[in-house]
Design a protein around this motif. Structure first.
Motif, PDB file in Angstrom:
ATOM      1  N   VAL A  14       9.386   1.032   5.084  1.00 46.97           N
ATOM      2  CA  VAL A  14       8.047   1.606   4.898  1.00 46.97           C
ATOM      3  C   VAL A  14       7.874   3.086   5.192  1.00 46.97           C
ATOM      4  O   VAL A  14       7.291   3.785   4.006  1.00 46.97           O
ATOM      5  CB  VAL A  14       6.997   0.649   5.653  1.00 46.97           C
ATOM      6  N   MET A  15       8.280   3.696   6.148  1.00 45.57           N
ATOM      7  CA  MET A  15       8.425   4.922   6.000  1.00 45.57           C
ATOM      8  C   MET A  15       9.376   5.538   5.221  1.00 45.57           C
ATOM      9  O   MET A  15       8.559   6.716   4.479  1.00 45.57           O
ATOM     10  CB  MET A  15       9.050   5.119   7.408  1.00 45.57           C
ATOM     11  N   LEU A  16      10.518   5.070   4.616  1.00 40.91           N
ATOM     12  CA  LEU A  16      11.007   5.774   3.521  1.00 40.91           C
ATOM     13  C   LEU A  16      10.042   5.684   2.312  1.00 40.91           C
ATOM     14  O   LEU A  16      10.168   6.608   1.368  1.00 40.91           O
ATOM     15  CB  LEU A  16      12.359   5.072   3.253  1.00 40.91           C
ATOM     16  N   MET A  17       9.481   4.558   1.862  1.00 42.18           N
ATOM     17  CA  MET A  17       8.546   4.527   0.916  1.00 42.18           C
ATOM     18  C   MET A  17       7.401   5.367   0.968  1.00 42.18           C
ATOM     19  O   MET A  17       7.203   5.773   0.097  1.00 42.18           O
ATOM     20  CB  MET A  17       8.265   3.131   0.704  1.00 42.18           C
ATOM     21  N   ASP A  22       5.141  10.215  -1.017  1.00 36.70           N
ATOM     22  CA  ASP A  22       4.569  11.785  -0.904  1.00 36.70           C
ATOM     23  C   ASP A  22       5.383  12.893  -1.823  1.00 36.70           C
ATOM     24  O   ASP A  22       4.761  13.707  -2.391  1.00 36.70           O
ATOM     25  CB  ASP A  22       4.890  12.186   0.329  1.00 36.70           C
ATOM     26  N   MET A  23       6.553  12.369  -2.132  1.00 32.88           N
ATOM     27  CA  MET A  23       7.217  13.524  -3.208  1.00 32.88           C
ATOM     28  C   MET A  23       6.945  13.015  -4.491  1.00 32.88           C
ATOM     29  O   MET A  23       6.534  14.081  -5.359  1.00 32.88           O
ATOM     30  CB  MET A  23       9.047  13.120  -2.927  1.00 32.88           C
TER      31      MET A  23
END
Length: 64
Positions: A14-17, A22-23
């Motif tokens: 979830v944090m990576l997604m 954001d990118m």
């Protein structure tokens, strides 16, 4: 232990997604700005071309 590992793995995903999202948001914002700038330039070019055509037509001698 396996359940805790799965939970941590899910949180990591979830944090990576979120980071990727954001990118993507920043990329879309940059593309939106570039699109607006390009659109303005095209409009200016269209105006220049129209003015040049009008100027050319105004200088043309009338046919007798």
């Amino acid at each position: 232990m396996s359940a805790i590992g799965d939970i941590l793995s899910g949180l990591r995903q979830v944090m990576l997604m979120e980071d990727r999202l954001d990118m993507l948001v920043r990329d879309v914002e940059a593309l939106t700005a570039a699109h607006a700038e390009t659109r303005e330039r095209v409009i200016r070019l269209e105006v220049i071309i129209d003015e040049a055509r009008r100027s050319r037509d105004a200088r043309r001698l009338p046919e007798s």
